[in-house]
Design an enzyme around this catalytic site. Structure first.
Site, mmCIF file in Angstrom:
data_model
loop_
_atom_site.group_PDB
_atom_site.id
_atom_site.type_symbol
_atom_site.label_atom_id
_atom_site.label_comp_id
_atom_site.label_asym_id
_atom_site.label_seq_id
_atom_site.Cartn_x
_atom_site.Cartn_y
_atom_site.Cartn_z
ATOM 1 N N HIS A 274 62.121 54.414 21.211
ATOM 2 C CA HIS A 274 63.155 53.621 20.537
ATOM 3 C C HIS A 274 64.453 54.429 20.506
ATOM 4 C CE1 HIS A 274 60.334 50.649 18.964
ATOM 5 N NE2 HIS A 274 59.557 51.628 18.542
ATOM 6 N N HIS B 82 50.957 54.231 23.795
ATOM 7 C CA HIS B 82 50.741 53.737 22.429
ATOM 8 C C HIS B 82 50.439 52.247 22.470
ATOM 9 C CE1 HIS B 82 51.164 53.119 18.222
ATOM 10 N NE2 HIS B 82 52.464 52.914 18.163
ATOM 11 N N HIS C 71 58.633 45.189 10.619
ATOM 12 C CA HIS C 71 57.528 45.215 9.652
ATOM 13 C C HIS C 71 57.891 45.884 8.313
ATOM 14 C CE1 HIS C 71 56.537 49.132 11.354
ATOM 15 N NE2 HIS C 71 55.927 48.659 12.404
ATOM 16 N N TYR D 244 64.431 56.705 10.482
ATOM 17 C CA TYR D 244 63.220 56.426 11.263
ATOM 18 C C TYR D 244 62.093 57.390 10.858
ATOM 19 C CZ TYR D 244 60.552 55.665 15.608
ATOM 20 O OH TYR D 244 59.577 55.373 16.534
ATOM 21 N N HIS E 20 52.103 57.953 15.704
ATOM 22 C CA HIS E 20 51.689 57.652 14.346
ATOM 23 C C HIS E 20 50.468 56.753 14.266
ATOM 24 C CE1 HIS E 20 53.586 53.446 13.878
ATOM 25 N NE2 HIS E 20 53.689 53.749 15.152
ATOM 26 N N ASP F 255 55.071 46.633 20.244
ATOM 27 C CA ASP F 255 56.460 46.789 20.691
ATOM 28 C C ASP F 255 56.513 47.581 21.996
ATOM 29 O OD1 ASP F 255 55.541 48.764 18.906
ATOM 30 O OD2 ASP F 255 57.542 49.450 18.406
ATOM 31 N N GLU G 166 50.657 49.929 19.983
ATOM 32 C CA GLU G 166 51.421 48.982 19.159
ATOM 33 C C GLU G 166 52.271 48.085 20.062
ATOM 34 O OE1 GLU G 166 53.486 50.737 15.795
ATOM 35 O OE2 GLU G 166 53.512 48.798 14.761
ATOM 36 N N ASP H 282 56.769 56.953 20.107
ATOM 37 C CA ASP H 282 57.502 56.716 18.851
ATOM 38 C C ASP H 282 58.149 57.978 18.264
ATOM 39 O OD1 ASP H 282 57.336 53.960 18.422
ATOM 40 O OD2 ASP H 282 55.332 54.104 17.571
#
Ligand code: FEO
Length: 395
Positions: free
Chosen positions: A223, A78, A24, A190, A144, A82, A80, A163
């Protein structure tokens, strides 16, 4: 598939995305990983899943360790996608496990997937015994996303903070001590591109975790690599970055149409170097915006240069400022310069853009018409020297 055991009975069962190059808007030349963790106990728990196209890769890893239908709890730290993209398939496959998430996580997952799941919502300090182990949950709103949450395995002192503390870095290695030279660089990029706007919240969260008496042997982010050898190293780096403890560098970030703004950028660089500054040029069409943001983490001063196009700043400068303003980098001092043909406008527009987020901007500015002559080049050299002096007086 190689089985990766973090601690006895705790496994990495994520996926490696070697090919993603744009996350993104963030350039990911080294790819990334989506980390999911399997905990074997009286109740088997999966913490987070992976991006939907990688579902079978995760399932394959889990299947090498246990029959996936024996997982009775899935923690979603989370929303999101991913990390949640494979959740609906996983829930269906293993037969309606309990899905543990924050209240905002529940709402977010329902909105994303419009699927009924057996949710159990948790708040900061809530614990869950899964047999020999206890999971503790810590909400981390806006770290986040509003739903973000950390899971802590008390007996093993393993923190799974999703994250936070991650890196976009695909590798056959799973632990930071296996690639020591590289890991901090990926972690810095990051942090700068994802977590920088949340710096005050990070400082508070680190404080809160310390006060909860959470001791950490290992950090498994969602990640990149797992912090095994020295997890305090990344915590300390987050604290310093969040405190705005930048480095010494001065960056000249610019674009140019016919070379005039570049000529000024080089003259300003000369002035800075003559005074002993550490400085570098970053051309906006030769450097990705997310790499420039990473450079900013180690900078104390930023000089922005733009030619004037249609009475305003050059489009690449506008793009960069839009991105940078959202990340709200702390503790940087800005200077502005540019060039114009007749009416001008680039420097004025840059100042206005920076003013919207209350960045500290040097009052003095420099703009030349058409091509800088010898005198104007000298002025630009002097401008660089004075900018440095101004920064040093502020320190
Ligand atoms: Fe906020 Fe890695 O997703």
């Amino acid at each position: 598939m190689e089985i990766v055991e973090l601690k006895k009975g705790i496994y990495w069962v994520g996926a490696i995305d070697w090919n993603v190059r744009d996350f993104h808007g963030y350039s990911t030349p080294f790819g990334t990983t989506y980390n999911a963790y399997l905990i074997l106990d009286e109740k088997n728990v999966l913490v987070d899943t992976v991006k939907a196209p990688f579902y079978l890769e995760m399932l394959g890893r889990i299947s090498e360790i246990i029959d996936p239908s024996k997982i009775s709890i899935v923690v979603s730290n989370h929303v999101e996608m991913d990390h949640s993209g494979s959740l609906p398939q996983m829930v269906e496959n293993i037969g309606n496990p309990t899905v543990i998430t924050s209240e905002r996580g529940r709402k977010g997952l329902e909105k994303h997937f419009q699927k009924s799941m057996n949710f159990r919502t948790v708040k900061t300090g809530d614990t869950l015994s899964i047999g020999q182990r206890t999971l503790t949950f810590v909400e981390a709103p806006m770290l986040h996303w509003p739903d973000s949450m950390f899971t802590y395995i008390k007996e093993d002192r393993v923190l799974l903070p999703n994250d936070a503390f991650g890196q976009h870095f695909a590798s056959c290695k799973r632990f930071e001590d296996e690639v020591e030279d590289e890991v901090m660089r990926h972690a810095a990029k990051y942090y700068a591109n994802i977590l920088w706007p949340l710096a005050p919240l990070i400082l508070k969260k680190v404080d809160e975790v310390v006060k909860m008496g959470i001791t950490i042997d290992m950090i498994g982010p969602s990640h990149g690599l797992i912090w095994r050898k020295d997890p305090q190293r990344i915590i300390q780096a987050y604290v310093e970055w969040s405190q705005g403890k930048g480095g010494r560098k001065i960056l000249i970030i610019y674009d140019t149409m016919w070379g005039s703004t570049e000529l000024m950028a080089k003259a300003i660089l000369k002035g800075l170097l003559e005074e002993g500054a550490e400085a570098k040029l970053l051309h906006l069409r030769s450097n990705h915006r997310s790499d420039i943001i990473e450079e900013m983490l180690g900078a104390r001063g930023i000089l922005l240069g733009s030619p004037t196009l249609n009475n305003g700043m050059f489009p690449t400068v506008g793009d960069f400022l839009t991105y940078m303003r959202g990340l709200r980098p702390q503790g940087k001092f800005f200077g502005l310069f540019g060039s114009h043909g007749w009416g001008g406008g680039a420097v004025r527009e840059m100042r206005k853009s920076l003013g919207q987020e209350k960045f500290e901007v040097w009052e003095k500015e420099l703009s030349v018409q058409f091509i800088p002559d010898k005198e104007e080049v000298k002025n630009a050299i002097q401008f660089g020297k004075e900018f440095l002096k101004c920064i040093e007086q502020r320190a």
